[in-house]
Design a protein around this motif. Structure first.
Motif, PDB file in Angstrom:
ATOM      1  N   ASP A  80      28.767  25.049   3.813  1.00 42.57           N
ATOM      2  CA  ASP A  80      29.575  26.253   3.615  1.00 42.57           C
ATOM      3  C   ASP A  80      29.245  27.255   4.720  1.00 42.57           C
ATOM      4  OD1 ASP A  80      30.208  28.989   2.732  1.00 42.57           O
ATOM      5  OD2 ASP A  80      30.751  28.055   0.829  1.00 42.57           O
ATOM      6  N   ALA A  81      30.192  27.489   5.611  1.00 35.27           N
ATOM      7  CA  ALA A  81      29.929  28.309   6.798  1.00 35.27           C
ATOM      8  C   ALA A  81      29.548  29.738   6.427  1.00 35.27           C
ATOM      9  CB  ALA A  81      31.153  28.310   7.718  1.00 35.27           C
ATOM     10  N   PHE A  82      30.221  30.302   5.428  1.00 37.27           N
ATOM     11  CA  PHE A  82      29.922  31.682   5.027  1.00 37.27           C
ATOM     12  C   PHE A  82      28.509  31.785   4.469  1.00 37.27           C
ATOM     13  CE2 PHE A  82      29.953  34.954   1.618  1.00 37.27           C
ATOM     14  CZ  PHE A  82      30.109  36.075   2.419  1.00 37.27           C
ATOM     15  N   ALA A  83      28.160  30.896   3.541  1.00 36.48           N
ATOM     16  CA  ALA A  83      26.836  30.944   2.918  1.00 36.48           C
ATOM     17  C   ALA A  83      25.732  30.725   3.943  1.00 36.48           C
ATOM     18  CB  ALA A  83      26.740  29.893   1.807  1.00 36.48           C
ATOM     19  N   VAL A  84      25.927  29.769   4.838  1.00 36.08           N
ATOM     20  CA  VAL A  84      24.930  29.485   5.865  1.00 36.08           C
ATOM     21  C   VAL A  84      24.714  30.703   6.764  1.00 36.08           C
ATOM     22  CG1 VAL A  84      24.503  28.139   7.956  1.00 36.08           C
ATOM     23  CG2 VAL A  84      25.250  26.982   5.877  1.00 36.08           C
ATOM     24  N   ALA A  95      17.843  41.305  17.370  1.00 31.22           N
ATOM     25  CA  ALA A  95      18.915  41.553  18.335  1.00 31.22           C
ATOM     26  C   ALA A  95      20.150  40.695  18.075  1.00 31.22           C
ATOM     27  CB  ALA A  95      18.408  41.297  19.757  1.00 31.22           C
ATOM     28  N   SER A  96      20.024  39.672  17.241  1.00 27.56           N
ATOM     29  CA  SER A  96      21.144  38.762  16.970  1.00 27.56           C
ATOM     30  C   SER A  96      21.810  39.037  15.626  1.00 27.56           C
ATOM     31  CB  SER A  96      20.653  37.304  16.995  1.00 27.56           C
ATOM     32  OG  SER A  96      20.002  37.003  18.203  1.00 27.56           O
ATOM     33  N   ARG A  97      21.269  39.957  14.849  1.00 30.43           N
ATOM     34  CA  ARG A  97      21.763  40.159  13.493  1.00 30.43           C
ATOM     35  C   ARG A  97      23.187  40.703  13.463  1.00 30.43           C
ATOM     36  NH1 ARG A  97      16.996  42.102   9.456  1.00 30.43           N
ATOM     37  NH2 ARG A  97      18.802  42.024   8.064  1.00 30.43           N
ATOM     38  N   ASP A  98      23.523  41.583  14.387  1.00 30.38           N
ATOM     39  CA  ASP A  98      24.878  42.139  14.391  1.00 30.38           C
ATOM     40  C   ASP A  98      25.926  41.056  14.647  1.00 30.38           C
ATOM     41  OD1 ASP A  98      23.806  44.589  13.865  1.00 30.38           O
ATOM     42  OD2 ASP A  98      24.129  45.421  15.865  1.00 30.38           O
ATOM     43  N   LEU A  99      25.607  40.119  15.513  1.00 27.92           N
ATOM     44  CA  LEU A  99      26.518  39.008  15.791  1.00 27.92           C
ATOM     45  C   LEU A  99      26.767  38.200  14.525  1.00 27.92           C
ATOM     46  CD1 LEU A  99      28.086  36.931  17.459  1.00 27.92           C
ATOM     47  CD2 LEU A  99      25.897  35.910  18.105  1.00 27.92           C
ATOM     48  N   LEU A 100      25.706  37.867  13.810  1.00 27.10           N
ATOM     49  CA  LEU A 100      25.856  37.077  12.595  1.00 27.10           C
ATOM     50  C   LEU A 100      26.571  37.864  11.502  1.00 27.10           C
ATOM     51  CD1 LEU A 100      23.994  35.115  14.067  1.00 27.10           C
ATOM     52  CD2 LEU A 100      22.831  34.715  11.900  1.00 27.10           C
ATOM     53  N   ALA A 101      26.295  39.171  11.438  1.00 22.30           N
ATOM     54  CA  ALA A 101      26.992  40.002  10.450  1.00 22.30           C
ATOM     55  C   ALA A 101      28.494  39.961  10.704  1.00 22.30           C
ATOM     56  CB  ALA A 101      26.472  41.425  10.516  1.00 22.30           C
ATOM     57  N   ARG A 102      28.878  40.067  11.964  1.00 16.25           N
ATOM     58  CA  ARG A 102      30.308  40.033  12.306  1.00 16.25           C
ATOM     59  C   ARG A 102      30.925  38.689  11.968  1.00 16.25           C
ATOM     60  NH1 ARG A 102      32.348  38.577  16.939  1.00 16.25           N
ATOM     61  NH2 ARG A 102      30.423  38.945  18.111  1.00 16.25           N
ATOM     62  N   GLN A 103      30.196  37.598  12.256  1.00 12.78           N
ATOM     63  CA  GLN A 103      30.719  36.276  11.921  1.00 12.78           C
ATOM     64  C   GLN A 103      30.811  36.096  10.407  1.00 12.78           C
ATOM     65  OE1 GLN A 103      28.713  33.044  13.908  1.00 12.78           O
ATOM     66  NE2 GLN A 103      29.499  33.633  15.926  1.00 12.78           N
ATOM     67  N   ALA A 104      29.844  36.622   9.667  1.00 11.87           N
ATOM     68  CA  ALA A 104      29.878  36.512   8.208  1.00 11.87           C
ATOM     69  C   ALA A 104      31.103  37.217   7.643  1.00 11.87           C
ATOM     70  CB  ALA A 104      28.599  37.094   7.608  1.00 11.87           C
ATOM     71  N   VAL A 105      31.402  38.409   8.148  1.00 11.94           N
ATOM     72  CA  VAL A 105      32.569  39.150   7.677  1.00 11.94           C
ATOM     73  C   VAL A 105      33.846  38.376   7.986  1.00 11.94           C
ATOM     74  CG1 VAL A 105      33.952  41.236   8.057  1.00 11.94           C
ATOM     75  CG2 VAL A 105      31.479  41.410   7.760  1.00 11.94           C
ATOM     76  N   ALA A 106      33.924  37.795   9.169  1.00  8.90           N
ATOM     77  CA  ALA A 106      35.111  37.028   9.549  1.00  8.90           C
ATOM     78  C   ALA A 106      35.275  35.785   8.678  1.00  8.90           C
ATOM     79  CB  ALA A 106      35.017  36.627  11.024  1.00  8.90           C
ATOM     80  N   LEU A 107      34.173  35.236   8.197  1.00  4.68           N
ATOM     81  CA  LEU A 107      34.215  34.020   7.387  1.00  4.68           C
ATOM     82  C   LEU A 107      34.434  34.304   5.906  1.00  4.68           C
ATOM     83  CD1 LEU A 107      31.201  32.155   9.022  1.00  4.68           C
ATOM     84  CD2 LEU A 107      33.571  31.350   9.054  1.00  4.68           C
ATOM     85  N   GLN A 213      18.952  43.753   2.557  1.00  4.89           N
ATOM     86  CA  GLN A 213      17.636  43.127   2.382  1.00  4.89           C
ATOM     87  C   GLN A 213      17.660  41.913   1.466  1.00  4.89           C
ATOM     88  OE1 GLN A 213      14.589  46.022   1.420  1.00  4.89           O
ATOM     89  NE2 GLN A 213      15.285  47.445   2.987  1.00  4.89           N
ATOM     90  N   ASP A 214      18.812  41.603   0.880  1.00  7.66           N
ATOM     91  CA  ASP A 214      18.901  40.363   0.097  1.00  7.66           C
ATOM     92  C   ASP A 214      20.283  39.754   0.291  1.00  7.66           C
ATOM     93  OD1 ASP A 214      20.709  40.939  -2.439  1.00  7.66           O
ATOM     94  OD2 ASP A 214      19.368  42.667  -2.253  1.00  7.66           O
ATOM     95  N   ASP A 215      20.356  38.435   0.182  1.00 10.05           N
ATOM     96  CA  ASP A 215      21.569  37.715   0.535  1.00 10.05           C
ATOM     97  C   ASP A 215      22.734  37.970  -0.421  1.00 10.05           C
ATOM     98  OD1 ASP A 215      20.301  36.672   2.729  1.00 10.05           O
ATOM     99  OD2 ASP A 215      19.798  34.758   1.777  1.00 10.05           O
ATOM    100  N   ALA A 216      22.455  38.167  -1.711  1.00  9.37           N
ATOM    101  CA  ALA A 216      23.540  38.389  -2.664  1.00  9.37           C
ATOM    102  C   ALA A 216      24.273  39.688  -2.340  1.00  9.37           C
ATOM    103  CB  ALA A 216      22.989  38.419  -4.088  1.00  9.37           C
ATOM    104  N   TRP A 217      23.521  40.737  -2.068  1.00  5.70           N
ATOM    105  CA  TRP A 217      24.120  42.016  -1.695  1.00  5.70           C
ATOM    106  C   TRP A 217      24.826  41.898  -0.352  1.00  5.70           C
ATOM    107  CZ3 TRP A 217      26.365  46.370  -2.228  1.00  5.70           C
ATOM    108  CH2 TRP A 217      26.244  47.413  -1.308  1.00  5.70           C
ATOM    109  N   ARG A 218      24.214  41.193   0.588  1.00 10.13           N
ATOM    110  CA  ARG A 218      24.837  41.006   1.902  1.00 10.13           C
ATOM    111  C   ARG A 218      26.181  40.296   1.758  1.00 10.13           C
ATOM    112  NH1 ARG A 218      20.848  38.802   4.378  1.00 10.13           N
ATOM    113  NH2 ARG A 218      20.230  40.691   5.493  1.00 10.13           N
ATOM    114  N   ALA A 219      26.224  39.263   0.940  1.00 12.26           N
ATOM    115  CA  ALA A 219      27.479  38.532   0.733  1.00 12.26           C
ATOM    116  C   ALA A 219      28.522  39.436   0.089  1.00 12.26           C
ATOM    117  CB  ALA A 219      27.235  37.303  -0.144  1.00 12.26           C
ATOM    118  N   TRP A 220      28.099  40.272  -0.850  1.00  6.95           N
ATOM    119  CA  TRP A 220      29.037  41.198  -1.505  1.00  6.95           C
ATOM    120  C   TRP A 220      29.641  42.150  -0.477  1.00  6.95           C
ATOM    121  CZ3 TRP A 220      30.299  46.219  -2.250  1.00  6.95           C
ATOM    122  CH2 TRP A 220      31.091  46.552  -3.348  1.00  6.95           C
TER     123      TRP A 220
END
Length: 225
Positions: A80-84, A95-107, A213-220
């Motif tokens: 699952d691309a979003f969960a991963v 320094a890479s977190r913003d990139l992943l945050a943007r990809q997560a939102v797009a997914l 700081q936690d994945d459940a909130w981040r996913a929300w």
């Protein structure tokens, strides 16, 4: 004498080879994400991740990536691309977190699942809600001067409702202020005001995804953005 000189000349060459062999290595978490991006046919995401791997490794003076840091695709089972991606945000270098945050939102897709907020997440949620009230106010004021697309208003109202519902169990749900002052160079009547509002809002929510700081909130947050 000649043998001694020859051995001295060889030392720097051998040393440089050792440095290259023992040089920087690709970040393992980014490599795994790039492999997953290839496995799920996300060519653009894979390209961004490969570029990030190279950026973190650094380059030689001629712009080439150190041999020790070259990336080769490893076939993996698609996941699952979003969960991963959400799971990896706090595992990669800062320094890479913003990139992943943007990809997560797009997914992100579908409605956000209910989540129990930690105190840190609740603090973030309240800040987002306060900012969203101001954002909606700005859009409403701008309607007097511009043709503000209705979906922008609807989306902001949806985010406000979702945040209020999420915070309700805490008993501490901010309410909208009586009014808001406009800050920055642009005023509501100016061209570009609405675009600037949206750009600031997107950046704010992406920062919340990155800082969670936690994945459940981040996913929300990623799904509600």
């Amino acid at each position: 004498m000649k043998r001694r000189l020859l051995s001295l000349l060889l030392l720097p060459l051998l040393a440089s080879c050792s440095v290259e062999m023992l040089g920087p290595r690709p970040n393992g978490e980014l490599v795994a994400l790039a492999d997953q991006a290839h496995a799920t046919d996300r060519a653009d995401d894979a390209a961004e991740l490969e570029a990030e791997i190279a950026r973190l490794c650094g380059t030689h003076a001629d712009g080439s990536v150190p041999t020790s840091c070259s990336y080769t695709v490893t076939p993996v089972e698609p996941a699952d691309a979003f969960a991963v991606t959400v799971d990896a945000v706090d595992e990669v270098p800062a320094a890479s977190r913003d990139l992943l945050a943007r990809q997560a939102v797009a997914l992100a897709s579908g409605e956000a699942d209910p989540v129990t907020l930690s105190e840190a997440a609740a603090t973030q949620a309240r800040a987002l809600l306060d900012a969203e009230y101001a954002h909606l106010h700005g859009l409403e004021v701008a309607q007097a001067f511009h043709d503000v697309p209705a979906p922008l208003i609807d989306a902001s109202e949806h985010r406000i409702h979702a945040l209020r519902e999420l915070l309700a169990p805490s008993g501490d749900v901010p309410v909208a202020a009586p009014g808001y002052a406009v800050s920055g160079d642009l005023q509501p009547a100016d061209e570009g005001f609405v675009a600037a509002l949206e750009s600031a809002r997107e950046a704010r929510w992406l920062r919340a995804v990155s800082d969670a700081q936690d994945d459940a909130w981040r996913a929300w947050v990623a799904r509600t953005t």
